[in-house]
Design a protein around this motif. Sequence first.
Motif, PDB file in Angstrom:
ATOM      1  N   GLN A  95       0.833  -1.197   0.000  1.00  0.00           N
ATOM      2  CA  GLN A  95       0.000   0.000   0.000  1.00  0.00           C
ATOM      3  C   GLN A  95       0.873   1.255   0.000  1.00  0.00           C
ATOM      4  OE1 GLN A  95      -2.378  -1.195   3.445  1.00  0.00           O
ATOM      5  NE2 GLN A  95      -4.227  -1.016   2.171  1.00  0.00           N
ATOM      6  N   GLU A  96       1.924   1.249   0.768  1.00  0.00           N
ATOM      7  CA  GLU A  96       2.842   2.397   0.805  1.00  0.00           C
ATOM      8  C   GLU A  96       3.533   2.590  -0.535  1.00  0.00           C
ATOM      9  OE1 GLU A  96       5.334   1.497   4.171  1.00  0.00           O
ATOM     10  OE2 GLU A  96       3.805   2.181   5.608  1.00  0.00           O
ATOM     11  N   TYR A  97       3.978   1.500  -1.181  1.00  0.00           N
ATOM     12  CA  TYR A  97       4.656   1.600  -2.473  1.00  0.00           C
ATOM     13  C   TYR A  97       3.709   2.162  -3.535  1.00  0.00           C
ATOM     14  CZ  TYR A  97       7.653   0.352  -6.432  1.00  0.00           C
ATOM     15  OH  TYR A  97       8.439   0.397  -7.561  1.00  0.00           O
ATOM     16  N   TYR A  98       2.504   1.611  -3.606  1.00  0.00           N
ATOM     17  CA  TYR A  98       1.555   2.083  -4.611  1.00  0.00           C
ATOM     18  C   TYR A  98       1.146   3.532  -4.342  1.00  0.00           C
ATOM     19  CZ  TYR A  98       1.127  -2.362  -7.062  1.00  0.00           C
ATOM     20  OH  TYR A  98       1.386  -3.472  -7.824  1.00  0.00           O
ATOM     21  N   SER A  99       1.085   3.918  -3.089  1.00  0.00           N
ATOM     22  CA  SER A  99       0.739   5.293  -2.738  1.00  0.00           C
ATOM     23  C   SER A  99       1.921   6.242  -2.930  1.00  0.00           C
ATOM     24  CB  SER A  99       0.271   5.344  -1.285  1.00  0.00           C
ATOM     25  OG  SER A  99       0.062   6.667  -0.874  1.00  0.00           O
ATOM     26  N   ASP A 100       3.038   5.938  -2.290  1.00  0.00           N
ATOM     27  CA  ASP A 100       4.173   6.862  -2.244  1.00  0.00           C
ATOM     28  C   ASP A 100       4.997   6.882  -3.519  1.00  0.00           C
ATOM     29  OD1 ASP A 100       3.270   7.243   0.341  1.00  0.00           O
ATOM     30  OD2 ASP A 100       4.887   6.090   1.279  1.00  0.00           O
ATOM     31  N   VAL A 101       5.147   5.735  -4.171  1.00  0.00           N
ATOM     32  CA  VAL A 101       6.007   5.650  -5.356  1.00  0.00           C
ATOM     33  C   VAL A 101       5.207   5.801  -6.646  1.00  0.00           C
ATOM     34  CG1 VAL A 101       7.607   4.167  -6.649  1.00  0.00           C
ATOM     35  CG2 VAL A 101       7.732   4.262  -4.144  1.00  0.00           C
ATOM     36  N   LEU A 102       4.083   5.091  -6.743  1.00  0.00           N
ATOM     37  CA  LEU A 102       3.281   5.144  -7.974  1.00  0.00           C
ATOM     38  C   LEU A 102       2.217   6.235  -7.923  1.00  0.00           C
ATOM     39  CD1 LEU A 102       2.868   1.326  -8.692  1.00  0.00           C
ATOM     40  CD2 LEU A 102       4.630   2.905  -9.507  1.00  0.00           C
ATOM     41  N   ASP A 103       2.128   6.932  -6.792  1.00  0.00           N
ATOM     42  CA  ASP A 103       1.210   8.057  -6.618  1.00  0.00           C
ATOM     43  C   ASP A 103      -0.254   7.662  -6.810  1.00  0.00           C
ATOM     44  OD1 ASP A 103       0.844  10.710  -5.867  1.00  0.00           O
ATOM     45  OD2 ASP A 103       0.764  11.408  -7.942  1.00  0.00           O
ATOM     46  N   CYS A 104      -0.588   6.442  -6.378  1.00  0.00           N
ATOM     47  CA  CYS A 104      -1.967   5.969  -6.429  1.00  0.00           C
ATOM     48  C   CYS A 104      -2.719   6.459  -5.202  1.00  0.00           C
ATOM     49  CB  CYS A 104      -2.031   4.440  -6.430  1.00  0.00           C
ATOM     50  SG  CYS A 104      -1.414   3.667  -7.925  1.00  0.00           S
ATOM     51  N   LYS A 105      -4.002   6.633  -5.365  1.00  0.00           N
ATOM     52  CA  LYS A 105      -4.892   6.824  -4.229  1.00  0.00           C
ATOM     53  C   LYS A 105      -5.154   5.417  -3.692  1.00  0.00           C
ATOM     54  CE  LYS A 105      -9.596   8.010  -3.208  1.00  0.00           C
ATOM     55  NZ  LYS A 105     -10.887   8.140  -3.860  1.00  0.00           N
ATOM     56  N   VAL A 106      -4.801   5.162  -2.445  1.00  0.00           N
ATOM     57  CA  VAL A 106      -4.936   3.834  -1.853  1.00  0.00           C
ATOM     58  C   VAL A 106      -5.864   3.941  -0.647  1.00  0.00           C
ATOM     59  CG1 VAL A 106      -3.719   1.900  -0.796  1.00  0.00           C
ATOM     60  CG2 VAL A 106      -2.622   3.189  -2.629  1.00  0.00           C
ATOM     61  N   ASP A 107      -6.878   3.077  -0.616  1.00  0.00           N
ATOM     62  CA  ASP A 107      -7.802   3.109   0.518  1.00  0.00           C
ATOM     63  C   ASP A 107      -7.560   1.918   1.451  1.00  0.00           C
ATOM     64  OD1 ASP A 107      -9.084   0.867  -0.587  1.00  0.00           O
ATOM     65  OD2 ASP A 107     -10.774   2.028  -1.362  1.00  0.00           O
ATOM     66  N   GLU A 108      -8.297   1.904   2.548  1.00  0.00           N
ATOM     67  CA  GLU A 108      -8.108   0.862   3.557  1.00  0.00           C
ATOM     68  C   GLU A 108      -8.532  -0.524   3.069  1.00  0.00           C
ATOM     69  OE1 GLU A 108     -12.067   2.832   4.049  1.00  0.00           O
ATOM     70  OE2 GLU A 108     -10.022   3.578   3.886  1.00  0.00           O
ATOM     71  N   TRP A 109      -9.298  -0.598   1.983  1.00  0.00           N
ATOM     72  CA  TRP A 109      -9.699  -1.880   1.402  1.00  0.00           C
ATOM     73  C   TRP A 109      -8.565  -2.505   0.593  1.00  0.00           C
ATOM     74  CZ3 TRP A 109     -14.284  -4.139   2.521  1.00  0.00           C
ATOM     75  CH2 TRP A 109     -15.265  -3.335   3.077  1.00  0.00           C
ATOM     76  N   GLY A 110      -7.611  -1.676   0.170  1.00  0.00           N
ATOM     77  CA  GLY A 110      -6.531  -2.174  -0.662  1.00  0.00           C
ATOM     78  C   GLY A 110      -6.649  -1.743  -2.117  1.00  0.00           C
ATOM     79  N   HIS A 111      -7.669  -0.916  -2.433  1.00  0.00           N
ATOM     80  CA  HIS A 111      -7.784  -0.393  -3.797  1.00  0.00           C
ATOM     81  C   HIS A 111      -6.661   0.617  -4.031  1.00  0.00           C
ATOM     82  CE1 HIS A 111     -11.949  -1.597  -2.816  1.00  0.00           C
ATOM     83  NE2 HIS A 111     -11.961  -1.988  -4.081  1.00  0.00           N
ATOM     84  N   ALA A 112      -5.950   0.467  -5.132  1.00  0.00           N
ATOM     85  CA  ALA A 112      -4.882   1.387  -5.513  1.00  0.00           C
ATOM     86  C   ALA A 112      -5.220   1.895  -6.910  1.00  0.00           C
ATOM     87  CB  ALA A 112      -3.533   0.679  -5.501  1.00  0.00           C
ATOM     88  N   GLU A 113      -5.436   3.215  -7.030  1.00  0.00           N
ATOM     89  CA  GLU A 113      -5.938   3.767  -8.288  1.00  0.00           C
ATOM     90  C   GLU A 113      -5.220   5.054  -8.659  1.00  0.00           C
ATOM     91  OE1 GLU A 113     -10.228   4.986 -10.254  1.00  0.00           O
ATOM     92  OE2 GLU A 113     -10.127   4.609  -8.108  1.00  0.00           O
ATOM     93  N   ARG A 114      -4.883   5.121  -9.928  1.00  0.00           N
ATOM     94  CA  ARG A 114      -4.340   6.349 -10.509  1.00  0.00           C
ATOM     95  C   ARG A 114      -4.758   6.371 -11.966  1.00  0.00           C
ATOM     96  NH1 ARG A 114       1.920   8.532 -10.977  1.00  0.00           N
ATOM     97  NH2 ARG A 114       1.447  10.173 -12.479  1.00  0.00           N
ATOM     98  N   ASP A 115      -5.417   7.430 -12.346  1.00  0.00           N
ATOM     99  CA  ASP A 115      -5.909   7.601 -13.711  1.00  0.00           C
ATOM    100  C   ASP A 115      -6.708   6.352 -14.103  1.00  0.00           C
ATOM    101  OD1 ASP A 115      -4.496  10.092 -13.745  1.00  0.00           O
ATOM    102  OD2 ASP A 115      -2.673   8.999 -14.227  1.00  0.00           O
ATOM    103  N   GLY A 116      -6.345   5.648 -15.158  1.00  0.00           N
ATOM    104  CA  GLY A 116      -7.084   4.463 -15.575  1.00  0.00           C
ATOM    105  C   GLY A 116      -6.527   3.166 -15.012  1.00  0.00           C
ATOM    106  N   MET A 117      -5.529   3.252 -14.138  1.00  0.00           N
ATOM    107  CA  MET A 117      -4.882   2.064 -13.563  1.00  0.00           C
ATOM    108  C   MET A 117      -5.526   1.765 -12.210  1.00  0.00           C
ATOM    109  SD  MET A 117      -0.810   1.641 -12.731  1.00  0.00           S
ATOM    110  CE  MET A 117      -0.772   2.745 -11.326  1.00  0.00           C
ATOM    111  N   LEU A 118      -6.004   0.523 -12.028  1.00  0.00           N
ATOM    112  CA  LEU A 118      -6.678   0.163 -10.782  1.00  0.00           C
ATOM    113  C   LEU A 118      -6.337  -1.263 -10.381  1.00  0.00           C
ATOM    114  CD1 LEU A 118      -8.766   0.749  -8.533  1.00  0.00           C
ATOM    115  CD2 LEU A 118     -10.546   0.135 -10.172  1.00  0.00           C
ATOM    116  N   PHE A 119      -5.917  -1.423  -9.144  1.00  0.00           N
ATOM    117  CA  PHE A 119      -5.592  -2.726  -8.571  1.00  0.00           C
ATOM    118  C   PHE A 119      -6.314  -2.872  -7.245  1.00  0.00           C
ATOM    119  CE2 PHE A 119      -1.783  -1.334 -10.861  1.00  0.00           C
ATOM    120  CZ  PHE A 119      -1.591  -2.400 -11.723  1.00  0.00           C
ATOM    121  N   ILE A 120      -6.525  -4.125  -6.846  1.00  0.00           N
ATOM    122  CA  ILE A 120      -6.911  -4.428  -5.478  1.00  0.00           C
ATOM    123  C   ILE A 120      -5.754  -5.232  -4.892  1.00  0.00           C
ATOM    124  CG2 ILE A 120      -8.507  -5.614  -3.939  1.00  0.00           C
ATOM    125  CD1 ILE A 120     -10.686  -5.226  -6.053  1.00  0.00           C
ATOM    126  N   LEU A 121      -5.150  -4.690  -3.858  1.00  0.00           N
ATOM    127  CA  LEU A 121      -4.047  -5.359  -3.174  1.00  0.00           C
ATOM    128  C   LEU A 121      -4.632  -6.195  -2.047  1.00  0.00           C
ATOM    129  CD1 LEU A 121      -1.749  -2.203  -2.902  1.00  0.00           C
ATOM    130  CD2 LEU A 121      -1.696  -3.981  -4.678  1.00  0.00           C
TER     131      LEU A 121
END
Length: 152
Positions: free
Chosen positions: A32-58
Amino acid sequence: MNEQVAEVSTNRRARFGQTIQVRLVSNLKKSQEYYSDVLDCKVDEWGHAERDGMLFILQQAVSPDDVRPNSTSKKRPDYPTEWEGPDYGWDSFIHVTWDDLDTLVEEVRGKSGIIAIEPFTGVHGKWEFKNAYIQDPDGYNLVLGAMRQIND
């Protein structure tokens, strides 16, 4: 009346919704920290990591053995060009613009992200491509890919 309803429903084509890739990770907090801090994704407590059209569930893996980035695929001689497939494993392919690819790589590098393969170019028929591989802490390859038509 029921026959009409059945007829209408069989003529309607069902649609798939947005596709979200799920990643089993060895350390959810670290990912969650990597996707947030490095890839600049919006990461929520569920594990969703999203930036523009890129979306993952961790999701936290039960065991590190459950974390399995894709291996390299088998080469195929029957693509519509001379390309036979990637030389490394792809876990996600993310389309980006030609100009954004280098900018994104430098952004990730500047935040101490893992650039597994530096940007490289090649040709497929009438198309020029540029790819770069970013890796997450579990070794998943996020391939940034751009293409543009070659002008004759």
